[in-house]
Design an enzyme around this catalytic site. Structure first.
Site, short mmCIF file in Angstrom:
data_model
loop_
_atom_site.label_atom_id
_atom_site.label_comp_id
_atom_site.label_asym_id
_atom_site.label_seq_id
_atom_site.Cartn_x
_atom_site.Cartn_y
_atom_site.Cartn_z
CG ASP A 184 -2.10 -4.55 7.68
OD1 ASP A 184 -2.11 -5.20 6.62
OD2 ASP A 184 -1.92 -3.32 7.71
CG HIS A 244 -1.09 -3.61 3.40
ND1 HIS A 244 -1.46 -3.31 4.71
CD2 HIS A 244 -1.07 -2.42 2.75
CE1 HIS A 244 -1.65 -2.00 4.82
NE2 HIS A 244 -1.42 -1.43 3.65
CB SER A 414 -0.88 1.68 4.17
OG SER A 414 -2.15 1.16 4.41
#
Length: 468
Positions: A184, A244, A414
């Site tokens: 990620d 994120h 996600s």
């Protein structure tokens, strides 16, 4: 990218939660709301989607896999057809362990990428050629919070949550011996809720030497494949990046303490393999990140890597990426992937009809995850597929850790994906001899039938860890 709500420096800020703020950019979206928030044969690859050529890719770069035994002259002649120049050779340790001594060639070409690919297809010396696809995370945005009921996806008060609290009540809170990788963005490893949960490499101390010979010097918490260095967190005190990856990490394993949030596992070890930067990431970087974890497990058997979390997507079919996931499968590493957030209209698509990668790769270690809301509905943005998506999990208005020392609501497949990755780790902690196939089967068999997912995913149900 950080123009969403930056709240929660302290618990008092929870009183100021706003209504809904949303931002949409390419495949990356963030959505905030006080109540809501990006399959089994190793021998054959999944079918290519009809619109594969429309997928975003790095301009003027292609990936070329030559057949074994082709001479340097032969390679040069082939690349000459597109005025191509070899930029870099990718031969990971995981590739070498599988007997591949050719690797991949990252090639620069002045031609349009799709034109160059067409020119080289069918060349007798080339096994395959493809674009270097671009990927972005599948998010839509953004222990006091848990106690206050803000973490519906993990808590026990909402019937559509994962029921993790029930597992905790049975003493099932995870184990430091269980390791997952996050493929990620980077992770703020010193976040108050993540400090101590992120891997500190015992095989390669910071001394300027690649002590374990894996090709990465001083990879203390993992590796940054976006910038090719060992700094997996680059946002500093501004919190201007790596949100994120940090959010995903918090859902999987934020520690139980007296502040902030808590993850599916109170105890866990997380490795950061950063390949997404401010402009997303590429196939080339994703392969490096996945192979890094595969090689670590081969090189250090005591490092019990059970899964990688992959909350990203956007590329077309890639044989090179398929092969990397297959190598992970050979080392019994599950590949938990976001099903995707639909197209530009923000409405979820049927992955059976139009494949979304990497979740659509038909490999035994892949678990494709859709998102549900706190009311049990399939999230409107979430992709689905009776054959290609496996299970649903909380993915709307999910509160978790973000950089720098913040807590924010994000939405997307996600956010659903790390709930399942966390469940994988939790199950492994209580069933230490379970293989990846056994863990996957247990998660599928324990899914709770959910009407919104009937005919929308393989299990027809949502994640449930109450029996773990």
């Amino acid at each position: 990218m950080k123009n969403h709500l930056s709240l929660f420096k302290s618990s008092k800020a929870l009183c100021a939660i706003a209504a809904v703020v949303s931002l949409s950019f390419a495949s990356c979206k963030k959505d905030f709301s006080p109540a809501d928030d990006i399959a089994a044969s190793t021998a054959t690859s999944s079918a290519r989607p009809a619109n594969a050529n429309a997928k975003a890719h790095v301009p003027n770069e292609i990936l070329v896999k030559f057949k074994k035994g082709i001479s340097s002259q032969g390679k040069s002649l082939a690349l000459g057809k597109v005025n191509g120049k070899a930029k870099e050779k990718l031969l990971t340790k995981a590739m070498e362990q599988e007997g591949d001594n050719e690797g991949l060639i990252l090639v620069n070409t002045p031609l349009d990428v799709l034109e160059a690919v067409d020119h080289l297809k069918g060349n007798a010396d080339i096994e395959y050629v493809e674009p270097n696809y671009v990927y972005t995370h599948e998010s839509i945005s953004a222990d006091p919070y848990f106690k206050s009921g803000y973490m519906w996806g993990i808590g026990s008060t909402n019937i559509y949550g994962t029921k993790a609290a029930t597992a905790w009540g049975l003493g099932h809170t995870g184990s430091k011996n269980i390791v997952v990788g996050i493929v990620d963005e980077g992770i703020q490893f010193q976040h108050p809720d993540l400090n101590g949960q992120i891997w500190t490499n015992p095989y390669d101390p910071v001394d300027g030497i690649d002590n374990d010979g894996n090709g990465y010097k001083d990879d203390i918490h993992g590796w940054d494949f976006a910038n090719n260095d060992n700094s997996v967190y680059d946002a500093g005190t501004t919190g201007s990046g790596d949100d994120h990856g940090t959010h995903v990490a918090g859902t999987i394993g934020a520690k139980a303490n007296t502040s902030g949030v808590v993850g599916m596992n109170w105890n866990i070890t997380i490795i950061s393999t950063k390949f997404l930067g401010a402009n997303g990431g590429s196939t080339y970087g994703a392969i490096k990140a996945i192979d890094y974890l595969t090689d670590l497990k081969k090189r250090h058997p005591a490092l019990n890597i059970v899964a990688s979390n992959n909350s990203w997507g956007g590329g077309g079919y890639s044989q090179a990426l398929y092969d990397a996931i297959s190598r992970a499968n050979a080392k019994d590493i599950l590949f938990v992937a976001a099903a995707g957030n639909g197209g530009s209209d923000g409405v979820g698509d049927n992955n059976d009809a139009t494949a979304s990668y990497p979740s659509n790769y038909t490999l035994p270690n892949v678990i494709a995850v859709a998102a549900i809301t706190s009311t049990g509905a399939k999230a409107s943005f979430s992709n689905y597929g009776a054959k290609s998506v496996d299970i649903g999990a909380p993915g709307q208005s999910i509160l978790s850790t973000t950089a720098y020392n913040l807590y924010e609501y994000y939405s997307g497949t996600s956010m659903a994906t790390p709930h399942v990755t966390g469940a994988v780790a939790l199950y492994k902690s209580t069933h230490p001899t379970a293989t990846g196939a056994m863990i996957k089967s247990a998660i599928f068999n324990s899914a709770i039938p959910t009407s919104s997912l009937t005919g929308k995913c393989v299990t027809g149900g949502r994640l449930n860890v109450a029996g773990f």
